[in-house]
Design a protein around this motif. Structure first.
Motif, PDB file in Angstrom:
ATOM      1  N   GLY A 110      -3.345  -0.176  -5.856  1.00 56.12           N
ATOM      2  CA  GLY A 110      -4.249   0.856  -5.356  1.00 56.12           C
ATOM      3  C   GLY A 110      -3.701   1.572  -4.141  1.00 56.12           C
ATOM      4  N   ALA A 111      -3.107   0.809  -3.221  1.00 56.86           N
ATOM      5  CA  ALA A 111      -2.530   1.413  -2.026  1.00 56.86           C
ATOM      6  C   ALA A 111      -1.360   2.327  -2.384  1.00 56.86           C
ATOM      7  N   GLY A 112      -0.506   1.862  -3.307  1.00 58.85           N
ATOM      8  CA  GLY A 112       0.630   2.680  -3.714  1.00 58.85           C
ATOM      9  C   GLY A 112       0.197   3.962  -4.403  1.00 58.85           C
ATOM     10  N   ALA A 113      -0.859   3.894  -5.204  1.00 58.16           N
ATOM     11  CA  ALA A 113      -1.362   5.079  -5.894  1.00 58.16           C
ATOM     12  C   ALA A 113      -1.849   6.130  -4.901  1.00 58.16           C
ATOM     13  N   VAL A 114      -2.504   5.669  -3.842  1.00 55.55           N
ATOM     14  CA  VAL A 114      -2.994   6.612  -2.829  1.00 55.55           C
ATOM     15  C   VAL A 114      -1.828   7.226  -2.053  1.00 55.55           C
TER      16      VAL A 114
ATOM     17  N   GLY B 150      -0.470   9.704  -4.461  1.00 54.03           N
ATOM     18  CA  GLY B 150      -1.407  10.777  -4.739  1.00 54.03           C
ATOM     19  C   GLY B 150      -1.655  11.698  -3.556  1.00 54.03           C
ATOM     20  N   SER B 151      -1.545  11.154  -2.340  1.00 57.05           N
ATOM     21  CA  SER B 151      -1.778  11.977  -1.150  1.00 57.05           C
ATOM     22  C   SER B 151      -0.730  13.072  -1.006  1.00 57.05           C
ATOM     23  N   LYS B 152       0.432  12.875  -1.622  1.00 51.30           N
ATOM     24  CA  LYS B 152       1.480  13.893  -1.571  1.00 51.30           C
ATOM     25  C   LYS B 152       1.275  14.961  -2.637  1.00 51.30           C
ATOM     26  N   LEU B 153       0.441  14.642  -3.622  1.00 51.26           N
ATOM     27  CA  LEU B 153       0.216  15.566  -4.727  1.00 51.26           C
ATOM     28  C   LEU B 153      -1.126  16.280  -4.651  1.00 51.26           C
ATOM     29  N   VAL B 154      -2.129  15.600  -4.067  1.00 49.11           N
ATOM     30  CA  VAL B 154      -3.482  16.157  -3.996  1.00 49.11           C
ATOM     31  C   VAL B 154      -3.874  16.322  -2.535  1.00 49.11           C
TER      32      VAL B 154
ATOM     33  N   ALA C 236      -6.819   0.955  -2.211  1.00 51.39           N
ATOM     34  CA  ALA C 236      -6.862   2.410  -2.100  1.00 51.39           C
ATOM     35  C   ALA C 236      -7.573   2.844  -0.830  1.00 51.39           C
ATOM     36  N   ALA C 237      -8.679   2.181  -0.499  1.00 46.96           N
ATOM     37  CA  ALA C 237      -9.436   2.530   0.695  1.00 46.96           C
ATOM     38  C   ALA C 237      -8.624   2.269   1.960  1.00 46.96           C
ATOM     39  N   VAL C 238      -7.942   1.136   2.011  1.00 44.11           N
ATOM     40  CA  VAL C 238      -7.127   0.801   3.186  1.00 44.11           C
ATOM     41  C   VAL C 238      -6.003   1.818   3.366  1.00 44.11           C
ATOM     42  N   ALA C 239      -5.316   2.160   2.290  1.00 44.47           N
ATOM     43  CA  ALA C 239      -4.219   3.115   2.380  1.00 44.47           C
ATOM     44  C   ALA C 239      -4.719   4.490   2.831  1.00 44.47           C
TER      45      ALA C 239
ATOM     46  N   GLY D 121      -9.460  12.000   2.614  1.00 43.23           N
ATOM     47  CA  GLY D 121     -10.851  12.156   3.025  1.00 43.23           C
ATOM     48  C   GLY D 121     -11.824  11.826   1.914  1.00 43.23           C
ATOM     49  N   ILE D 122     -11.484  12.209   0.678  1.00 46.29           N
ATOM     50  CA  ILE D 122     -12.352  11.918  -0.465  1.00 46.29           C
ATOM     51  C   ILE D 122     -12.454  10.418  -0.702  1.00 46.29           C
ATOM     52  N   ILE D 123     -11.307   9.731  -0.654  1.00 49.51           N
ATOM     53  CA  ILE D 123     -11.317   8.287  -0.892  1.00 49.51           C
ATOM     54  C   ILE D 123     -12.053   7.565   0.223  1.00 49.51           C
TER      55      ILE D 123
END
Length: 267
Positions: A191-195, A198-202, A132-135, A207-209
């Motif tokens: 985790g990367a796929g979730a981000v 999620g970046s398209k929805l939130v 998630a952090a890398v993405a 920046g938060i991640i």
């Protein structure tokens, strides 16, 4: 933007390969140089936090990024206080002697039926956060992505060597231990796929991640890894750790400088 998912996939793949280093590198070599690798990881993590990840988080999310970073730092501290310390003391662990349990997972020592699932579950969650952090970092900028990926991989090496040794200590064969570690590496992709989704929805999720990753990396580097620099049975070992720490920080700094030169951006 089409290249961003590709960069994320390559970074996650590199992280996964680093997770298998324990079984692919010479156990004797790892035994001799593991403490220097831990110091290298500390330097890379702290350098990435202060030189790239946290500044990018602030630039993306604003001053609130500091609060998110503090929240993740305190969350890890509280987790340790309530669940017990999980200090990753890799410096006194010898991968060449798998009967010595991994000190970073001392609380897991027991029967293989307990150790293996607990270790793999913890590793899977760790890799989920790394992915998630890398993405999130690559979605902000290539420079932040490269710095975050370098920090993740640098930390992954000594940690996964210890995990591999602990799996071997339970009686697992080399191929089976590597297969299990390879399986849990897949959670980084989740985790990367979730981000990415999620970046398209939130709005502002990246920046938060990144801010959360900053606090996490700062805690790991400062409390789990950095104290090892003060331990050394010989002056040569202490010098190796110091050199590893400085090299880790220098690598992140040089990579960031090179990235800015290529992209024509400013610090």
């Amino acid at each position: 933007m089409t290249s961003t998912p590709l960069l994320i996939c390559l970074a996650v793949l590199a992280d996964g390969l680093a997770g298998l280093a324990g079984g692919l590198l010479s156990e004797r070599w790892m035994s001799r140089h593991l403490s220097a690798l831990v110091a290298f990881a500390a330097g890379a993590l702290l350098g990435a936090v202060f030189l790239d990840i946290l500044p990018e988080a602030v630039a993306t999310a604003g001053p609130v990024a500091f609060r998110w970073a503090l929240a993740s730092f305190l969350a890890l501290a509280l987790l340790e206080w309530f669940l017990g310390p999980h200090h990753h003391d890799h410096s006194h662990h010898s991968p060449g002697h798998p009967h010595h349990p991994h000190p970073g997972h001392a609380g897991l020592v027991g029967s293989p039926s307990t150790v293996v699932p607990s270790l793999l579950a913890a590793d899977a969650l760790h890799n989920l956060g790394d992915g998630a952090a890398v993405a999130a970092a690559f979605l902000v900028s290539p420079q932040a992505g490269v710095a975050t990926a370098m920090a993740v991989i640098a930390h992954e090496l000594p940690q996964e060597v210890g995990d591999y040794a602990l799996l071997r200590a339970t009686g697992l064969s080399r191929p089976r231990a590597l297969m299990m570690l390879a399986g849990v590496q897949l959670t980084a992709g989740v985790g990367a796929g979730a981000v990415l989704l999620g970046s398209k929805l939130v709005e502002g999720l990246e920046g938060i991640i990144l801010a959360l990753a900053s606090g996490t990396f700062l805690y790991i580097g400062a409390t789990d890894l950095l104290p090892d620099l003060r331990r050394g049975s010989t002056p040569q070992e202490a010098r190796g750790r110091l050199l590893g720490f400085l090299l880790g920080m220098a690598l992140v700094a040089v990579a960031g400088l090179a990235e800015r030169q290529v992209l024509g951006t400013h610090p």
